[in-house]
Motif scaffolding. Structure first.
Motif, mmCIF file in Angstrom:
data_model
loop_
_atom_site.group_PDB
_atom_site.id
_atom_site.type_symbol
_atom_site.label_atom_id
_atom_site.label_comp_id
_atom_site.label_asym_id
_atom_site.label_seq_id
_atom_site.Cartn_x
_atom_site.Cartn_y
_atom_site.Cartn_z
ATOM 1 N N UNK A 10 0.830 -1.202 0.000
ATOM 2 C CA UNK A 10 0.000 0.000 0.000
ATOM 3 C C UNK A 10 0.868 1.257 0.000
ATOM 4 N N UNK A 11 2.040 1.193 0.642
ATOM 5 C CA UNK A 11 2.940 2.352 0.692
ATOM 6 C C UNK A 11 3.477 2.663 -0.699
ATOM 7 N N UNK A 12 3.738 1.640 -1.482
ATOM 8 C CA UNK A 12 4.200 1.859 -2.858
ATOM 9 C C UNK A 12 3.096 2.502 -3.694
ATOM 10 N N UNK A 13 1.857 2.063 -3.487
ATOM 11 C CA UNK A 13 0.736 2.669 -4.223
ATOM 12 C C UNK A 13 0.558 4.128 -3.811
ATOM 13 N N UNK A 14 0.736 4.405 -2.535
ATOM 14 C CA UNK A 14 0.629 5.774 -2.051
ATOM 15 C C UNK A 14 1.740 6.649 -2.638
ATOM 16 N N UNK A 15 2.955 6.112 -2.680
ATOM 17 C CA UNK A 15 4.071 6.852 -3.273
ATOM 18 C C UNK A 15 3.812 7.106 -4.755
ATOM 19 N N UNK A 16 3.304 6.094 -5.458
ATOM 20 C CA UNK A 16 2.968 6.269 -6.875
ATOM 21 C C UNK A 16 1.892 7.336 -7.041
ATOM 22 N N UNK A 17 0.933 7.353 -6.139
ATOM 23 C CA UNK A 17 -0.123 8.369 -6.186
ATOM 24 C C UNK A 17 0.475 9.766 -6.074
ATOM 25 N N UNK A 18 1.368 9.975 -5.134
ATOM 26 C CA UNK A 18 1.986 11.299 -4.961
ATOM 27 C C UNK A 18 2.832 11.685 -6.171
ATOM 28 N N UNK A 19 3.537 10.734 -6.742
ATOM 29 C CA UNK A 19 4.339 11.016 -7.942
ATOM 30 C C UNK A 19 3.424 11.420 -9.090
ATOM 31 N N UNK A 20 2.334 10.692 -9.273
ATOM 32 C CA UNK A 20 1.381 11.028 -10.339
ATOM 33 C C UNK A 20 0.746 12.393 -10.103
ATOM 34 N N UNK A 21 0.464 12.717 -8.855
ATOM 35 C CA UNK A 21 -0.095 14.031 -8.550
ATOM 36 C C UNK A 21 0.899 15.146 -8.863
ATOM 37 N N UNK A 22 2.179 14.896 -8.647
ATOM 38 C CA UNK A 22 3.198 15.899 -8.982
ATOM 39 C C UNK A 22 3.252 16.103 -10.506
ATOM 40 N N UNK A 23 3.151 15.018 -11.261
ATOM 41 C CA UNK A 23 3.097 15.138 -12.722
ATOM 42 C C UNK A 23 1.875 15.940 -13.146
ATOM 43 N N UNK A 24 0.755 15.727 -12.461
ATOM 44 C CA UNK A 24 -0.478 16.443 -12.792
ATOM 45 C C UNK A 24 -0.328 17.934 -12.551
ATOM 46 N N UNK A 25 0.372 18.290 -11.493
ATOM 47 C CA UNK A 25 0.581 19.707 -11.189
ATOM 48 C C UNK A 25 1.271 20.400 -12.353
ATOM 49 N N UNK A 26 2.199 19.706 -13.001
ATOM 50 C CA UNK A 26 2.937 20.318 -14.098
ATOM 51 C C UNK A 26 2.236 20.194 -15.446
ATOM 52 N N UNK A 27 1.398 19.177 -15.637
ATOM 53 C CA UNK A 27 0.756 18.989 -16.940
ATOM 54 C C UNK A 27 -0.632 19.620 -17.012
#
Length: 116
Positions: A10-27
């Motif tokens: 679950x921690x890996x999924x949470x980390x992936x979620x935050x990484x994807x959210x950071x990409x969203x901030x820029x795109x």
């Protein structure tokens, strides 16, 4: 270390979620936020003790549903061009202005909608 990772996927999924959210901030295209929702759903399955295949399946299905069903509606509302949603220079189109000083190509002063 690997055992901890396997037990706490679950921690890996949470980390992936935050990484994807950071990409969203820029795109700002609403793709990565939909994928992040899939990662959150997969993380929820992981927290519930689901198998890895179930996490991948649920995460993929949720992400695809979000991209196919929610994103088009959200984009429609985001890109609506109604007068209430216009901002900046787009809002000034069609509004009359009165010159307060002589207006040239490089300088001048005008009053638009009560503002100078």
């Amino acid at each position: 270390m690997i055992e901890w990772f396997g037990e706490n996927l679950w921690a890996a999924w949470l980390a992936l979620c935050f990484i994807l959210l950071m990409f969203e901030v820029f795109s700002l295209d609403l793709i990565f936020i939909m994928l992040a929702a899939g990662a959150v759903a997969a993380g929820a399955v992981a927290l519930a003790g689901g198998a890895v295949w179930a996490q991948l399946l649920v995460g993929g299905v949720v992400a695809l549903l979000m991209i196919g069903a929610i994103r088009p509606v959200a984009l429609k509302h985001l890109k609506s061009r109604s007068p209430e949603t216009l901002t900046g220079v787009d809002r000034l189109t069609g509004i009359e202005a009165a010159a307060v000083e002589t207006v040239t190509q490089t300088s001048g002063l005008a009053e638009v909608d009560g503002d100078t």
